[in-house]
Write an enzyme that holds these catalytic residues in place. Sequence first.
Site, PDB file in Angstrom:
ATOM      1  N   HIS A 214     -24.081  25.853 -11.842  1.00 27.17           N
ATOM      2  CA  HIS A 214     -24.124  24.325 -12.828  1.00 27.17           C
ATOM      3  C   HIS A 214     -22.994  23.492 -12.446  1.00 27.17           C
ATOM      4  O   HIS A 214     -22.846  22.722 -13.259  1.00 27.17           O
ATOM      5  CB  HIS A 214     -24.632  24.572 -13.651  1.00 27.17           C
TER       6      HIS A 214
ATOM      7  N   LEU B  67     -27.277  23.673 -21.651  1.00 25.46           N
ATOM      8  CA  LEU B  67     -28.022  23.892 -21.705  1.00 25.46           C
ATOM      9  C   LEU B  67     -29.989  24.179 -21.142  1.00 25.46           C
ATOM     10  O   LEU B  67     -30.313  23.059 -21.744  1.00 25.46           O
ATOM     11  CB  LEU B  67     -27.881  24.421 -23.436  1.00 25.46           C
ATOM     12  N   GLY B  68     -30.105  24.630 -20.380  1.00 20.28           N
ATOM     13  CA  GLY B  68     -31.734  24.941 -20.269  1.00 20.28           C
ATOM     14  C   GLY B  68     -32.044  26.007 -20.073  1.00 20.28           C
ATOM     15  O   GLY B  68     -31.455  27.086 -21.103  1.00 20.28           O
ATOM     16  N   ASN B  69     -33.270  26.663 -19.197  1.00 19.70           N
ATOM     17  CA  ASN B  69     -33.713  28.237 -19.040  1.00 19.70           C
ATOM     18  C   ASN B  69     -32.566  28.942 -18.394  1.00 19.70           C
ATOM     19  O   ASN B  69     -32.567  29.731 -19.042  1.00 19.70           O
ATOM     20  CB  ASN B  69     -34.498  28.137 -18.169  1.00 19.70           C
ATOM     21  N   GLY B  70     -31.832  28.113 -17.837  1.00 22.34           N
ATOM     22  CA  GLY B  70     -30.544  28.682 -17.248  1.00 22.34           C
ATOM     23  C   GLY B  70     -29.292  28.258 -17.664  1.00 22.34           C
ATOM     24  O   GLY B  70     -29.471  27.033 -18.294  1.00 22.34           O
TER      25      GLY B  70
ATOM     26  N   ASN C 186     -34.085  19.578  -5.227  1.00 20.60           N
ATOM     27  CA  ASN C 186     -33.516  20.691  -5.463  1.00 20.60           C
ATOM     28  C   ASN C 186     -34.899  20.804  -5.824  1.00 20.60           C
ATOM     29  O   ASN C 186     -36.073  20.521  -5.904  1.00 20.60           O
ATOM     30  CB  ASN C 186     -33.553  19.914  -7.102  1.00 20.60           C
TER      31      ASN C 186
ATOM     32  N   GLY D  87     -32.016  20.835 -20.432  1.00 16.86           N
ATOM     33  CA  GLY D  87     -33.013  20.350 -21.443  1.00 16.86           C
ATOM     34  C   GLY D  87     -32.613  21.294 -22.831  1.00 16.86           C
ATOM     35  O   GLY D  87     -32.944  20.548 -23.741  1.00 16.86           O
TER      36      GLY D  87
ATOM     37  N   ASP E 104     -38.390  29.680 -24.142  1.00 16.58           N
ATOM     38  CA  ASP E 104     -38.423  28.676 -24.532  1.00 16.58           C
ATOM     39  C   ASP E 104     -37.906  28.713 -25.364  1.00 16.58           C
ATOM     40  O   ASP E 104     -38.432  28.664 -26.951  1.00 16.58           O
ATOM     41  CB  ASP E 104     -39.665  27.868 -23.916  1.00 16.58           C
TER      42      ASP E 104
ATOM     43  N   ARG F  92     -32.536  35.396 -18.807  1.00 17.25           N
ATOM     44  CA  ARG F  92     -31.495  35.989 -18.521  1.00 17.25           C
ATOM     45  C   ARG F  92     -30.454  36.731 -19.440  1.00 17.25           C
ATOM     46  O   ARG F  92     -30.148  35.437 -20.282  1.00 17.25           O
ATOM     47  CB  ARG F  92     -30.396  35.311 -17.238  1.00 17.25           C
TER      48      ARG F  92
ATOM     49  N   GLU G 157     -27.333  15.594 -11.766  1.00 16.89           N
ATOM     50  CA  GLU G 157     -27.834  16.459 -10.871  1.00 16.89           C
ATOM     51  C   GLU G 157     -27.849  16.101  -9.162  1.00 16.89           C
ATOM     52  O   GLU G 157     -26.898  15.919  -7.967  1.00 16.89           O
ATOM     53  CB  GLU G 157     -27.826  18.167 -10.647  1.00 16.89           C
TER      54      GLU G 157
ATOM     55  N   GLY H 123     -29.338  21.369 -24.204  1.00 18.75           N
ATOM     56  CA  GLY H 123     -28.768  20.620 -24.938  1.00 18.75           C
ATOM     57  C   GLY H 123     -29.207  19.266 -25.555  1.00 18.75           C
ATOM     58  O   GLY H 123     -28.643  18.979 -26.020  1.00 18.75           O
ATOM     59  N   GLU H 124     -29.577  18.547 -23.727  1.00 22.28           N
ATOM     60  CA  GLU H 124     -30.281  17.098 -24.378  1.00 22.28           C
ATOM     61  C   GLU H 124     -31.580  16.670 -25.518  1.00 22.28           C
ATOM     62  O   GLU H 124     -31.288  15.552 -26.438  1.00 22.28           O
ATOM     63  CB  GLU H 124     -31.019  16.490 -23.220  1.00 22.28           C
TER      64      GLU H 124
ATOM     65  N   ARG I  38     -29.722  20.888  -3.144  1.00 26.30           N
ATOM     66  CA  ARG I  38     -29.462  21.158  -3.921  1.00 26.30           C
ATOM     67  C   ARG I  38     -29.030  23.259  -3.420  1.00 26.30           C
ATOM     68  O   ARG I  38     -30.076  23.527  -3.200  1.00 26.30           O
ATOM     69  CB  ARG I  38     -29.624  21.979  -5.318  1.00 26.30           C
TER      70      ARG I  38
END
Length: 395
Positions: free
Chosen positions: A181, A209-212, A9, A331, A283, A241, A382, A333-334, A92
Amino acid sequence: MSQKILAINAGSSSLKLKLYDMPEEVVLVSGLVDRISHEDAIFTYKIGGHSDKHETTQPVKDHTAAVQLVIDALLGSGLIQDKSEIVGVGHRVSHGGRYYTQSVEINDDVAEKIDELSVLSPLHNPVNLLGIQAFEKLLPDAKEVAVFDTSFHSTMPRKAFMYALPYKYYTEDGVRRYGFHGQSHQYIYSEATRLVGEQATSKLISCHLGNGASICAIKDGKSVNTSMGFTPLAGLVMGTRSGDVDPEILPFLEEEHHLSSEDVRSMLNHDSGLKGLSDVSNDVRDVLDAESQGNDRAKLALEVYVHQIQEYIGSYTTDLEGLTTLVFTAGVGEHSAPIRQRVCERLGYLGVKIDDAKNQANEIEIQADDSRVKVMVIPTDEELIIARDTQKIVG
């Protein structure tokens, strides 16, 4: 027969990797080269199930130098005696456009199309291609495979992927919702099904749910809708974004502030989202900290962020005609119990109810005993999806 497969990746200044022994799906090495193109780039890797990490800091000029660093480390570890033992490298790739609905072996034509599609995924496709070119140069005997973010969503029905624009833009230019994703949402469905069974995951919403960030409605294992669109810019509020905006805002800003289309594109991708609303950070952790100190802009940013997630969950429950399992991953979400709690606190009408203690402990299942919907926290993988697809093509 056992085969060594690398899952890659590539980011603009990073290279994430896992070396698998397939088909057993055993992780031999996992690692990350970070701060590529800097004098103080950091290479961290871990061998197999060992907890000890190897870390070095050194200049890494470009992605080719990063790949050489990785290969040298693999040879030095003794896990491979010769680089020819790596028979496949899966990459990826963000956008496959209308060209690719499944993973493919990379040739010149595929590379050209990945480059062509960079205009639709400017943050990802160009650097994905850099990783591909670096491995082609240094592992010439390995098959290079592109695993597209968009492929998993090729099962969406027309009513979900079409935009209400003149139809010629779909037929001539491929303008439609593609979604991203895909490897993450595909993994989440397979892992949730392994854990709780097919019946419980027949109507599943996956929240990456991460930075993207994106949300996917999955019915009986197939993507039926997803929040990202023609590009990864659409949908949820993200780190930098914007997510969904009224399209008329864009020409308005161009005219009022004398902005070029490139200025607007940069603003939407790099200066919006949590960062733009809060003026604190992209963040979530920083924004939560600022909110706790009384920062009203941070509070507003989080309210908009959570509200957008709730809107999509409600909408996708309609697409699924119900909801059996809600999964948080990536990131935020977890790891962010406060965000999970805020998202779920207004979903009681769907039968969602979480247990605060389980949520704070980041348990796999965090639903309350009387919740009609399973609520899960599953770390995404992933790279495993990339390795599986690569092995199928390597044969």
